[in-house]
Design a protein around this motif. Sequence first.
Motif, PDB file in Angstrom:
ATOM      1  N   GLU A 298       0.818  -1.216   0.000  1.00 40.14           N
ATOM      2  CA  GLU A 298       0.000   0.000   0.000  1.00 40.14           C
ATOM      3  C   GLU A 298       0.855   1.271   0.000  1.00 40.14           C
ATOM      4  O   GLU A 298       0.369   2.359  -0.292  1.00 40.14           O
ATOM      5  CB  GLU A 298      -0.942   0.016   1.211  1.00 40.14           C
ATOM      6  N   TRP A 299       2.154   1.122   0.300  1.00 41.22           N
ATOM      7  CA  TRP A 299       3.065   2.263   0.301  1.00 41.22           C
ATOM      8  C   TRP A 299       3.922   2.308  -0.968  1.00 41.22           C
ATOM      9  O   TRP A 299       4.915   3.035  -1.018  1.00 41.22           O
ATOM     10  CB  TRP A 299       3.988   2.194   1.517  1.00 41.22           C
ATOM     11  N   LYS A 300       3.560   1.582  -2.012  1.00 41.71           N
ATOM     12  CA  LYS A 300       4.444   1.440  -3.172  1.00 41.71           C
ATOM     13  C   LYS A 300       4.765   2.763  -3.856  1.00 41.71           C
ATOM     14  O   LYS A 300       5.793   2.879  -4.527  1.00 41.71           O
ATOM     15  CB  LYS A 300       3.866   0.445  -4.173  1.00 41.71           C
ATOM     16  N   ASP A 301       3.915   3.775  -3.708  1.00 42.84           N
ATOM     17  CA  ASP A 301       4.207   5.073  -4.303  1.00 42.84           C
ATOM     18  C   ASP A 301       5.355   5.788  -3.591  1.00 42.84           C
ATOM     19  O   ASP A 301       5.850   6.803  -4.082  1.00 42.84           O
ATOM     20  CB  ASP A 301       2.963   5.963  -4.285  1.00 42.84           C
ATOM     21  N   SER A 302       5.769   5.260  -2.442  1.00 42.96           N
ATOM     22  CA  SER A 302       6.889   5.850  -1.694  1.00 42.96           C
ATOM     23  C   SER A 302       8.229   5.229  -2.063  1.00 42.96           C
ATOM     24  O   SER A 302       9.242   5.534  -1.435  1.00 42.96           O
ATOM     25  CB  SER A 302       6.650   5.684  -0.186  1.00 42.96           C
ATOM     26  N   PHE A 303       8.220   4.330  -3.088  1.00 46.77           N
ATOM     27  CA  PHE A 303       9.447   3.651  -3.525  1.00 46.77           C
ATOM     28  C   PHE A 303       9.825   4.134  -4.930  1.00 46.77           C
ATOM     29  O   PHE A 303       9.472   3.477  -5.917  1.00 46.77           O
ATOM     30  CB  PHE A 303       9.257   2.139  -3.555  1.00 46.77           C
ATOM     31  N   PRO A 304      10.530   5.248  -5.071  1.00 44.94           N
ATOM     32  CA  PRO A 304      10.845   5.735  -6.424  1.00 44.94           C
ATOM     33  C   PRO A 304      11.682   4.769  -7.247  1.00 44.94           C
ATOM     34  O   PRO A 304      11.558   4.731  -8.472  1.00 44.94           O
ATOM     35  CB  PRO A 304      11.597   7.049  -6.168  1.00 44.94           C
ATOM     36  N   ASP A 305      12.541   3.975  -6.589  1.00 41.08           N
ATOM     37  CA  ASP A 305      13.347   2.990  -7.309  1.00 41.08           C
ATOM     38  C   ASP A 305      12.810   1.576  -7.122  1.00 41.08           C
ATOM     39  O   ASP A 305      13.484   0.606  -7.457  1.00 41.08           O
ATOM     40  CB  ASP A 305      14.817   3.060  -6.874  1.00 41.08           C
ATOM     41  N   LYS A 306      11.591   1.475  -6.563  1.00 40.45           N
ATOM     42  CA  LYS A 306      10.913   0.200  -6.326  1.00 40.45           C
ATOM     43  C   LYS A 306      11.623  -0.681  -5.295  1.00 40.45           C
ATOM     44  O   LYS A 306      11.384  -1.879  -5.224  1.00 40.45           O
ATOM     45  CB  LYS A 306      10.718  -0.570  -7.641  1.00 40.45           C
ATOM     46  N   LEU A 307      12.505  -0.063  -4.499  1.00 35.35           N
ATOM     47  CA  LEU A 307      13.225  -0.821  -3.480  1.00 35.35           C
ATOM     48  C   LEU A 307      13.379  -0.032  -2.179  1.00 35.35           C
ATOM     49  O   LEU A 307      13.120  -0.560  -1.099  1.00 35.35           O
ATOM     50  CB  LEU A 307      14.602  -1.228  -4.001  1.00 35.35           C
TER      51      LEU A 307
END
Length: 340
Positions: A298-307
């Motif tokens: 649910e926080w995936k928008d907070s991962f600019p590099d997906k990691l």
Amino acid sequence: MKLKGTELDYQGAVSVESTPAGAKPWRIPYEQQELFLPKSLLRQTEVPAGVRITFKSDSRTAVLHVEGSDVERTIDCVVDGKLHQSVDMTPNQEVCRFDNLPENSSRVELFLPQKKGPLIVRELELDHGASYSHIEDNRLRWISYGSSITQCEEASGPSRTWPALVANHFDWHSTNLGYSGNCHLEMMVARMIRELPADLISICAGINIMGVSSMSERTFQAALIGFVQVVREKHPHTPIILQSPIFAEKESRETHPNKVDLTLQIMRTIVRETVEVMQGQGDNNLYYLDGLEVFGEEWKDSFPDKLHPDAEGYVNMSKQMIQLIEQLGLGTQLKPTAVI
């Protein structure tokens, strides 16, 4: 008033090396550095993540003189637990100045950079005639061991990493052992943690191991058990949180097997089962924390590099951790256990 770098207190450092240029904080015993292999791990132990220069003073200014570097760095000044000023240093800048400190004698913490190489402190300059004293830090001690997601290079400043924010919330003394790209359950790290005073220890393991396939399903669980058991030799009753990896979309790590057929989903199961096994053997002070509860999809928008979480993501992650630590009964209810 001028104080040499070697005269200052470095909280959160494991050791401080006296060099011809000044004081160099380390996150390992620097005298044993040749044992902390590989060299990629050693390089991260020089980064002073979570290390802060602490003192009490009524000086209105504090000027920190450091050895120049070819990278940008940020140093935060925290006064009585609140961020007072943050200074972004340009490459080769050697002076970091903090102004308008409170008139009354205050607890000052200068948080050193959490990324991009070592830092050597030459001296600290305070106002002429200002008071200065060391601070005896008797707060509960927390050690957090992990990867770049514990080191938090993407945080907006060194006092705004999730471990620093959690420690500030609970008023704990913090030692950050997040080693970017190098959390592989090395036995020298376990031995080091064993020797450090701690009232709480958290271990987040798996993301680096998954990324470079350094362990398989055959070896990962055994390494986890061995790591915790080594720490337990001198921390028999200290609460230990064993956390599985947070969410990561990069390279489809959640479901796509790496070179040794591990996925993050499998690793979370292994970490949970490891805790259950050790609890079954009588370790009632070992706790499991699901990384997806800490920072899930649910926080995936907070991962600019997906990691890695971004700066705001680490702030939100700290809030999640505070809630989860409280739910485990290890927050405001934490009791002293450090005896080393």
